[in-house]
Design a protein around this motif. Structure first.
Motif, PDB file in Angstrom:
ATOM      1  N   ARG A  55      -5.038  21.228  60.163  1.00  0.00           N
ATOM      2  CA  ARG A  55      -4.625  22.597  60.463  1.00  0.00           C
ATOM      3  C   ARG A  55      -3.361  22.671  61.303  1.00  0.00           C
ATOM      4  NH1 ARG A  55      -8.569  26.379  59.185  1.00  0.00           N
ATOM      5  NH2 ARG A  55     -10.507  25.409  58.505  1.00  0.00           N
ATOM      6  N   LYS A  56      -2.929  21.532  61.828  1.00  0.00           N
ATOM      7  CA  LYS A  56      -1.710  21.520  62.639  1.00  0.00           C
ATOM      8  C   LYS A  56      -1.011  20.182  62.465  1.00  0.00           C
ATOM      9  CE  LYS A  56      -4.461  20.194  66.602  1.00  0.00           C
ATOM     10  NZ  LYS A  56      -4.924  20.515  67.913  1.00  0.00           N
ATOM     11  N   LEU A  57       0.208  20.124  62.924  1.00  0.00           N
ATOM     12  CA  LEU A  57       0.967  18.883  62.874  1.00  0.00           C
ATOM     13  C   LEU A  57       0.398  17.884  63.866  1.00  0.00           C
ATOM     14  CD1 LEU A  57       4.513  20.463  62.648  1.00  0.00           C
ATOM     15  CD2 LEU A  57       3.309  19.258  60.820  1.00  0.00           C
ATOM     16  N   GLU A  58       0.517  16.619  63.543  1.00  0.00           N
ATOM     17  CA  GLU A  58       0.001  15.543  64.377  1.00  0.00           C
ATOM     18  C   GLU A  58       1.166  14.704  64.898  1.00  0.00           C
ATOM     19  OE1 GLU A  58      -2.649  13.400  61.756  1.00  0.00           O
ATOM     20  OE2 GLU A  58      -4.057  15.061  61.685  1.00  0.00           O
ATOM     21  N   LEU A  59       0.907  13.936  65.951  1.00  0.00           N
ATOM     22  CA  LEU A  59       1.913  12.997  66.443  1.00  0.00           C
ATOM     23  C   LEU A  59       1.834  11.722  65.616  1.00  0.00           C
ATOM     24  CD1 LEU A  59       1.880  13.087  70.344  1.00  0.00           C
ATOM     25  CD2 LEU A  59       3.663  13.869  68.788  1.00  0.00           C
ATOM     26  N   GLU A  60       2.971  11.264  65.185  1.00  0.00           N
ATOM     27  CA  GLU A  60       3.068  10.072  64.344  1.00  0.00           C
ATOM     28  C   GLU A  60       4.008   9.079  65.015  1.00  0.00           C
ATOM     29  OE1 GLU A  60       2.312   8.202  61.940  1.00  0.00           O
ATOM     30  OE2 GLU A  60       4.100   7.476  60.967  1.00  0.00           O
ATOM     31  N   ARG A  61       3.625   7.813  64.986  1.00  0.00           N
ATOM     32  CA  ARG A  61       4.488   6.752  65.485  1.00  0.00           C
ATOM     33  C   ARG A  61       5.261   6.166  64.311  1.00  0.00           C
ATOM     34  NH1 ARG A  61       0.253   3.019  68.173  1.00  0.00           N
ATOM     35  NH2 ARG A  61      -0.838   3.734  66.327  1.00  0.00           N
ATOM     36  N   LEU A  62       6.562   6.225  64.379  1.00  0.00           N
ATOM     37  CA  LEU A  62       7.383   5.669  63.297  1.00  0.00           C
ATOM     38  C   LEU A  62       7.102   4.184  63.124  1.00  0.00           C
ATOM     39  CD1 LEU A  62      10.722   7.507  64.100  1.00  0.00           C
ATOM     40  CD2 LEU A  62       9.095   8.031  62.277  1.00  0.00           C
ATOM     41  N   ALA A  63       7.098   3.451  64.221  1.00  0.00           N
ATOM     42  CA  ALA A  63       6.704   2.043  64.211  1.00  0.00           C
ATOM     43  C   ALA A  63       5.271   2.015  64.742  1.00  0.00           C
ATOM     44  CB  ALA A  63       7.629   1.219  65.087  1.00  0.00           C
ATOM     45  N   PRO A  64       4.292   1.762  63.885  1.00  0.00           N
ATOM     46  CA  PRO A  64       2.889   1.945  64.263  1.00  0.00           C
ATOM     47  C   PRO A  64       2.377   1.049  65.384  1.00  0.00           C
ATOM     48  CG  PRO A  64       3.046   0.895  62.125  1.00  0.00           C
ATOM     49  CD  PRO A  64       4.441   1.292  62.512  1.00  0.00           C
ATOM     50  N   ASN A  65       3.046  -0.038  65.672  1.00  0.00           N
ATOM     51  CA  ASN A  65       2.567  -0.931  66.722  1.00  0.00           C
ATOM     52  C   ASN A  65       3.112  -0.594  68.101  1.00  0.00           C
ATOM     53  OD1 ASN A  65       0.999  -2.398  64.892  1.00  0.00           O
ATOM     54  ND2 ASN A  65       2.738  -3.640  64.308  1.00  0.00           N
ATOM     55  N   GLU A  66       4.009   0.376  68.153  1.00  0.00           N
ATOM     56  CA  GLU A  66       4.559   0.818  69.437  1.00  0.00           C
ATOM     57  C   GLU A  66       3.561   1.749  70.118  1.00  0.00           C
ATOM     58  OE1 GLU A  66       7.681   0.271  70.941  1.00  0.00           O
ATOM     59  OE2 GLU A  66       8.044  -1.261  69.424  1.00  0.00           O
ATOM     60  N   LYS A  67       3.630   1.812  71.444  1.00  0.00           N
ATOM     61  CA  LYS A  67       2.764   2.717  72.186  1.00  0.00           C
ATOM     62  C   LYS A  67       3.229   4.161  72.002  1.00  0.00           C
ATOM     63  CE  LYS A  67       1.273  -0.285  75.916  1.00  0.00           C
ATOM     64  NZ  LYS A  67       1.122  -0.389  77.359  1.00  0.00           N
ATOM     65  N   TYR A  68       2.299   5.082  72.150  1.00  0.00           N
ATOM     66  CA  TYR A  68       2.647   6.496  72.092  1.00  0.00           C
ATOM     67  C   TYR A  68       3.589   6.888  73.230  1.00  0.00           C
ATOM     68  CZ  TYR A  68      -0.606   7.633  68.352  1.00  0.00           C
ATOM     69  OH  TYR A  68      -1.242   7.718  67.136  1.00  0.00           O
ATOM     70  N   SER A  69       3.595   6.132  74.294  1.00  0.00           N
ATOM     71  CA  SER A  69       4.472   6.449  75.415  1.00  0.00           C
ATOM     72  C   SER A  69       5.943   6.143  75.118  1.00  0.00           C
ATOM     73  CB  SER A  69       4.022   5.702  76.673  1.00  0.00           C
ATOM     74  OG  SER A  69       3.985   4.318  76.437  1.00  0.00           O
ATOM     75  N   ASN A  70       6.227   5.463  74.013  1.00  0.00           N
ATOM     76  CA  ASN A  70       7.605   5.262  73.567  1.00  0.00           C
ATOM     77  C   ASN A  70       8.015   6.549  72.844  1.00  0.00           C
ATOM     78  OD1 ASN A  70      10.011   4.637  72.340  1.00  0.00           O
ATOM     79  ND2 ASN A  70       9.287   2.771  71.366  1.00  0.00           N
TER      80      ASN A  70
END
Length: 122
Positions: A55-70
């Motif tokens: 129902r809404k946009l999600e946060l996506e990591r372009l490089a999946p192994n990086e932390k969300y804090s990047n």
């Protein structure tokens, strides 16, 4: 937004997260669907997904192994692109898939809202 920060990015300050979150354009990085278009799809098809997710946009990591804090590695993604990309595809590879998904959304939404010929069983 605060819950998302706590869940995904608790090792950076909330102010940093909020600024990055608000600086991102609110559309899917891969297929381009906007929050408003997602809402249109849900209004037309209340059971758009089995689990009710999307129902809404999600946060996506372009490089999946990086932390969300990047924060430079974060973009918005719709549920469908985020779910399909998993940790398998690179950003460049999935942009090709996103282009096809974009075509489908455009067909379903039409130029001025939902396409009236949008099948009931989808």
């Amino acid at each position: 937004m605060r819950d998302l920060w706590i869940k995904k990015c608790g090792d950076i300050s909330y102010d940093e997260f909020e600024a990055a979150y608000l600086n991102n354009t609110p559309h899917c990085h891969y297929c381009g669907i906007t929050t408003e278009q997602i809402q249109q799809l849900w209004e037309m098809k209340p059971k758009l997904t089995k689990r009710g997710r999307g129902r809404k946009l999600e946060l996506e990591r372009l490089a999946p192994n990086e932390k969300y804090s990047n924060l430079g590695n974060l973009v918005f993604s719709c549920y469908w692109c985020n779910n399909a990309k998993t940790d398998t595809f690179t950003e460049e590879e999935f942009m090709k898939v996103g282009a096809v998904i974009k075509e489908i959304w455009e067909e379903r939404l039409g130029k001025n809202g939902l396409n009236k010929d949008y099948p009931d069983n989808l």
